[in-house]
Design an enzyme around this catalytic site. Structure first.
Site, PDB file in Angstrom:
ATOM      1  CG  HIS A 106      44.181  46.169  40.538  1.00  0.00           C
ATOM      2  ND1 HIS A 106      43.884  46.985  39.466  1.00  0.00           N
ATOM      3  CD2 HIS A 106      43.610  44.980  40.247  1.00  0.00           C
ATOM      4  CE1 HIS A 106      43.162  46.315  38.584  1.00  0.00           C
ATOM      5  NE2 HIS A 106      42.980  45.099  39.036  1.00  0.00           N
ATOM      6  CG  ASP A 136      45.164  50.066  38.823  1.00  0.00           C
ATOM      7  OD1 ASP A 136      45.968  49.482  39.563  1.00  0.00           O
ATOM      8  OD2 ASP A 136      44.114  49.526  38.407  1.00  0.00           O
ATOM      9  CB  SER A 214      42.992  43.487  36.223  1.00  0.00           C
ATOM     10  OG  SER A 214      41.699  43.840  36.649  1.00  0.00           O
TER      11      SER A 214
END
Length: 358
Positions: A106, A136, A214
């Site tokens: 993402h 992911d 992230s």
């Protein structure tokens, strides 16, 4: 010598003694307040160890990068469409000297441009080698010399309560460091309720993780990457999640080799004796105590083409027993596209075998 001179000498000696005593008393009192006597070293003073978090950050921090992406958004106006550029910020970890970077899908999905910034001030353009929305995870690459790398550890022996360190770029604050503990293991979280997309077997940590973290590194106290920071539980505080590095390494290897991840094309979960007992009661048929229970089959995927159905329990692959969904995923990922697998399954209490072509 006159009595006056003798008296003055006695006064001088007495004053000198009082001065020495006063100084000595001050030294002793000051040392006492500091917790030690004169000449006594503080406990561990000569061998005071470096704070382990400082050591970890100095050794591994240079390999945790900031990733800045540019995306094009198409906005519908009443008369026409407007193309607008949007920037995003995330993190990544250089894991190989050739510039291979592990990050989240993402972070770089649908990016028109990817820029990678190193803590030493250098910047590079990133190239996507492969990405996978179901895990992911994504792998990108930069071209450079003398690139720092982060050592990869193992997540299989992690224990709840272990100290961990997270490094990333939350909200664009470069190279931020937080520390905490492993709060729990084996967590399953839903990242897209609309598609039912789950991330399984996640590491839960109370090390502060925020947007921008992230793709960054979760490290153990030896400075090894044991997870890729991925998600934060928005309603709460101190609840973050990381993808275990053992799973991430499997995905990374396949993305580098094939550009995608080899999958069976089926979603499911792990059977436990308690779940099996409840399913047996609801279905009115015998359900095994362990295995990978199939909840959904992707239309047109390898599992569907082989005849695997919702409600099947996969109990073996090429003769090797399968007790959990994680074991099934690992077994499948160990093969290449085009490989054939003999899947042993139980359907309505009867065992059978099917052949799946990946």
């Amino acid at each position: 010598m006159s009595e006056r001179s003798l008296f003055e000498r006695r006064i001088l000696v007495a004053a000198t003694v009082l001065t020495v005593l006063s100084i000595a008393t001050g030294v002793i009192l000051g040392s006492f307040l500091r917790g030690r006597w004169p000449g006594q070293k503080l406990a561990g003073q000569a061998t005071m160890p470096e704070d382990p978090v400082v050591t970890i950050v100095e050794q591994v921090g240079p390999a945790v990068v900031k990733i800045v992406t540019t995306r094009e958004l198409i906005l519908d106006n009443f008369f026409f469409q407007i193309v607008e550029e949007q920037q995003g910020v995330g993190s990544g970890v250089i894991v190989e000297p050739d510039g291979t970077i592990l990050t989240n899908n993402h972070v770089i999905a649908d990016a028109k441009e990817i820029l990678v910034f190193l803590p030493d001030g250098r910047s590079f353009t990133g190239e996507v080698l492969g990405r996978d929305e179901f895990s992911d995870l994504a792998v990108i690459k930069i071209e450079g010399e003398d690139l720092p790398t982060a050592p990869l550890g193992s997540s299989k022996d992690l224990r709840v309560g272990e100290p961990v360190v997270a490094i990333g770029n939350p909200f664009g604050f470069d190279n931020s460091v937080t520390a905490g503990r492993v709060s729990a293991l084996g967590r399953n979280i839903t990242i897209d309720p609309r598609s039912g997309l789950d991330l399984q077997n996640m590491i839960q940590t109370d090390a502060s993780i925020n947007p921008g973290n992230s793709g960054g590194a979760l490290l153990n106290n030896r400075g090894e990457v044991i997870g890729i920071n991925t998600a934060v539980y928005q309603p709460g505080q101190g609840i973050g999640f990381a993808i275990p590095i053992d799973s991430a390494k499997e995905v990374m290897d396949q993305l580098k080799r094939y550009g995608r991840v080899v999958r069976l094309g089926a979603l499911g979960g792990t059977l436990t004796p308690q779940i099996a007992q409840e399913l047996s009661r609801q279905l009115g048929e015998e359900v095994p105590d362990s295995g990978a229970y199939i909840l959904a089959v992707q239309e047109g995927g390898p599992a569907a083409q082989a005849g695997i159905q919702t409600g099947d329990v996969i109990v073996s692959v090429n003769g090797a027993p399968i007790r959990t969904m994680e074991e099934l995923v690992t077994k499948v990922r160990g093969h290449a596209p085009g490989d054939r697998l003999v899947i042993g399954l139980i359907r309505q209490g009867a065992r059978q075998e099917v052949t799946v072509t990946l």
